[in-house]
Design a protein around this motif. Structure first.
Motif, PDB file in Angstrom:
ATOM      1  N   THR A 160       0.825  -1.209   0.000  1.00 13.26           N
ATOM      2  CA  THR A 160       0.000   0.000   0.000  1.00 13.26           C
ATOM      3  C   THR A 160       0.858   1.257   0.000  1.00 13.26           C
ATOM      4  N   VAL A 161       1.821   1.323   0.912  1.00 19.41           N
ATOM      5  CA  VAL A 161       2.712   2.488   0.985  1.00 19.41           C
ATOM      6  C   VAL A 161       3.542   2.607  -0.287  1.00 19.41           C
ATOM      7  N   SER A 162       4.031   1.481  -0.794  1.00 21.22           N
ATOM      8  CA  SER A 162       4.825   1.504  -2.015  1.00 21.22           C
ATOM      9  C   SER A 162       4.010   2.045  -3.194  1.00 21.22           C
ATOM     10  N   GLY A 163       2.734   1.638  -3.271  1.00 23.80           N
ATOM     11  CA  GLY A 163       1.879   2.116  -4.345  1.00 23.80           C
ATOM     12  C   GLY A 163       1.618   3.607  -4.272  1.00 23.80           C
ATOM     13  N   ILE A 164       1.360   4.101  -3.061  1.00 25.83           N
ATOM     14  CA  ILE A 164       1.114   5.536  -2.870  1.00 25.83           C
ATOM     15  C   ILE A 164       2.348   6.346  -3.263  1.00 25.83           C
ATOM     16  N   LEU A 165       3.518   5.906  -2.785  1.00 24.45           N
ATOM     17  CA  LEU A 165       4.757   6.622  -3.085  1.00 24.45           C
ATOM     18  C   LEU A 165       5.112   6.540  -4.565  1.00 24.45           C
ATOM     19  N   ALA A 166       4.768   5.420  -5.209  1.00 17.44           N
ATOM     20  CA  ALA A 166       5.027   5.289  -6.641  1.00 17.44           C
ATOM     21  C   ALA A 166       4.225   6.316  -7.425  1.00 17.44           C
ATOM     22  N   ASP A 167       2.973   6.554  -7.010  1.00 13.98           N
ATOM     23  CA  ASP A 167       2.135   7.535  -7.690  1.00 13.98           C
ATOM     24  C   ASP A 167       2.615   8.964  -7.443  1.00 13.98           C
ATOM     25  N   GLN A 168       3.139   9.222  -6.235  1.00  9.48           N
ATOM     26  CA  GLN A 168       3.519  10.582  -5.872  1.00  9.48           C
ATOM     27  C   GLN A 168       4.959  10.932  -6.226  1.00  9.48           C
ATOM     28  N   LEU A 169       5.868   9.944  -6.100  1.00  5.07           N
ATOM     29  CA  LEU A 169       7.294  10.236  -6.246  1.00  5.07           C
ATOM     30  C   LEU A 169       7.941   9.584  -7.461  1.00  5.07           C
ATOM     31  N   ALA A 177      10.190   4.524  -6.398  1.00  5.31           N
ATOM     32  CA  ALA A 177       9.961   4.663  -4.952  1.00  5.31           C
ATOM     33  C   ALA A 177       9.793   3.316  -4.238  1.00  5.31           C
ATOM     34  N   PRO A 178       9.045   2.353  -4.797  1.00  7.26           N
ATOM     35  CA  PRO A 178       8.917   1.067  -4.108  1.00  7.26           C
ATOM     36  C   PRO A 178      10.250   0.360  -3.854  1.00  7.26           C
ATOM     37  N   LEU A 179      11.229   0.573  -4.724  1.00  4.47           N
ATOM     38  CA  LEU A 179      12.536  -0.054  -4.519  1.00  4.47           C
ATOM     39  C   LEU A 179      13.227   0.505  -3.281  1.00  4.47           C
ATOM     40  N   TRP A 180      13.058   1.786  -3.050  1.00  2.00           N
ATOM     41  CA  TRP A 180      13.671   2.390  -1.862  1.00  2.00           C
ATOM     42  C   TRP A 180      12.896   2.015  -0.596  1.00  2.00           C
ATOM     43  N   VAL A 181      11.598   1.780  -0.718  1.00  2.00           N
ATOM     44  CA  VAL A 181      10.828   1.264   0.422  1.00  2.00           C
ATOM     45  C   VAL A 181      11.342  -0.112   0.818  1.00  2.00           C
ATOM     46  N   THR A 182      11.571  -0.960  -0.173  1.00  2.00           N
ATOM     47  CA  THR A 182      12.065  -2.309   0.123  1.00  2.00           C
ATOM     48  C   THR A 182      13.472  -2.272   0.696  1.00  2.00           C
ATOM     49  N   ALA A 183      14.306  -1.371   0.197  1.00  2.00           N
ATOM     50  CA  ALA A 183      15.666  -1.246   0.728  1.00  2.00           C
ATOM     51  C   ALA A 183      15.631  -0.787   2.188  1.00  2.00           C
TER      52      ALA A 183
END
Length: 417
Positions: free
Chosen positions: A365-374, A378-384
């Motif tokens: 969910t957070v990765s999807g939101i950040l992908a749309d905004q940033l 962005a999801p790759l940096w969330v996973t890192a």
């Protein structure tokens, strides 16, 4: 456990059988997503309804994991429960082929989630009791790795091919057959595990008490494993959810190249899962978990920095995908070794439940939101970030490997002489 020598001994039979049981759980669970494009037109389903169905399956999966695994610990009867759940999730797969509406699909997949949830804790609690100490990590790692090989690597190829050749309804009928056969095999040949004797394990009481049960949730290693497990679930689900889109939209790679990259990542994670567990039998759980969890941090970072260079990306995936080798240690081995054998299924199920519900819902969910905004990276940096946090918490975990505990015991005895 029978003291047979050679390959054809009960321990090896058990590991091979449980490998396929766990693999079939993930084959059946993930099959819906792989062949959904063929299901949707006939039943008039939307992507939102697919998401709801997957979420409902995951919710029931998580809840039943703790409820029924804990019940098996109190009853002390793991074989009958495992047989029932294997038959039940296979029947749910079969019924998936006859659904005629969204409502019936939701009910059938909810039943599947209820049946599949307890399987992993039941399987691993049986494996840990029937494994020799020197092979405990290897055996549990092999069983866990089937989720990557069968569920992650073979499932998309197999289910799509079956649906294309025989239709999506027949594909469900066909993939239900192996589960029914495995249910018959474990019904006939699996033995109810007997408590193993070890100087480092809390002895099993004849009747586990409520106080013993509550003590599981106060165990330091169980809680730390849960935190690292949440981070691992964020890591895995965010990567698998967004990598196909990243490759498709941010690169010029063809479908064959993208398929190879995704398949290679699943294969290397499979190798890492049983390799990391096997290594931990030799050097200890803590060194292995720190090495592999550190390695995992660099997979999303390397993809984010080199996605445009196919050669570098390929090498990065070959090396850093092995980092997920710490997953079996966190999800199964360390929690089970940290408590009385009577509650090994409970400890494993608690880690899986919490990781599924918190990590499984929060991460994507957070990765999807950040992908749309940033942006798509962005999801790759969330996973890192999740991998880094998980790595830090491994430093609080206490050693549970028999080889290390036996060495410490010998040193204490020598000091007293």
């Amino acid at each position: 456990m029978e003291k047979q020598r050679g390959f054809f001994r009960y321990e090896n039979f058990l590991v091979i059988t449980m490998f396929f049981v766990v693999g079939l759980v993930f084959l059946d669970r993930l099959s819906l997503g792989f062949i959904f494009p063929k299901i949707a037109p006939e039943l008039g389903l939307s992507n939102t309804q697919l998401g709801i169905t997957v979420s409902v399956t995951g919710l029931f999966f998580g809840l039943s994991t703790l409820i029924f695994a804990s019940l098996s610990d109190f009853l002390g009867k793991k074989k009958p429960m495992l047989v029932i759940f294997v038959f039940l999730f296979s029947i749910a797969t079969l019924l998936s082929g006859i659904v005629g509406s969204f409502a019936t699909l939701l009910i059938v997949r909810g039943i599947m989630g209820l049946a599949e949830g307890p399987v992993m804790p039941l399987v691993q609690s049986i494996v840990i009791q029937e494994s020799s100490e020197k092979r405990r990590g290897l055996n549990m790692g092999i069983v866990q790795s089937s989720s990557s090989l069968i569920g992650g690597t073979l499932a998309p190829v197999l289910t799509v091919a079956l649906a294309a050749s025989f239709g999506w309804r027949s594909s469900f009928y066909i993939i239900a057959i192996p589960g029914i056969l495995m249910g018959l095999i474990i019904w006939k040949f699996l033995k109810e595990p007997k408590p193993s004797v070890s100087p480092h394990v809390v002895p099993i009481k004849s009747k586990p008490t409520k106080a013993d049960y509550i003590r599981v949730f106060k165990t330091r290693n169980v809680w730390l494993s849960t935190i690292v497990g949440i981070c691992n679930m964020i890591y895995i689900l965010s990567l698998t959810a967004f990598l196909p889109t990243i490759y498709a939209e941010a690169t010029n790679y063809g479908e064959a190249q993208i398929g190879m990259l995704l398949g290679l990542m699943g294969l290397m994670m499979f190798i890492g899962q049983f390799g990391g567990a096997a290594i931990s039998d030799r050097i200890g759980r803590l060194p292995a978990i720190k090495i592999f969890s550190l390695l995992a941090i660099f997979l999303p970072i390397s993809i984010a920095l080199s996605y445009h260079n196919f050669g570098v990306l390929l090498i990065s995936i070959l090396v850093f995908s092995l980092g997920n080798g710490y997953q079996p240690l966190i999800m199964n081995i360390i929690p089970a070794e940290s408590v009385s054998r009577a509650f090994s299924a409970t400890s494993i199920s608690f880690v899986i439940l919490t990781s599924e519900i918190i990590g499984g819902s929060f991460g994507p969910t957070v990765s999807g939101i950040l992908a749309d905004q940033l942006g798509l990276m962005a999801p790759l940096w969330v996973t890192a970030a999740a991998a880094f946090v998980g790595f830090l918490f491994t430093f609080g975990i206490r050693e549970t490997a028999p080889i290390k505990l036996n060495h410490l015991s010998n040193k204490e005895i020598q000091a007293q002489i």
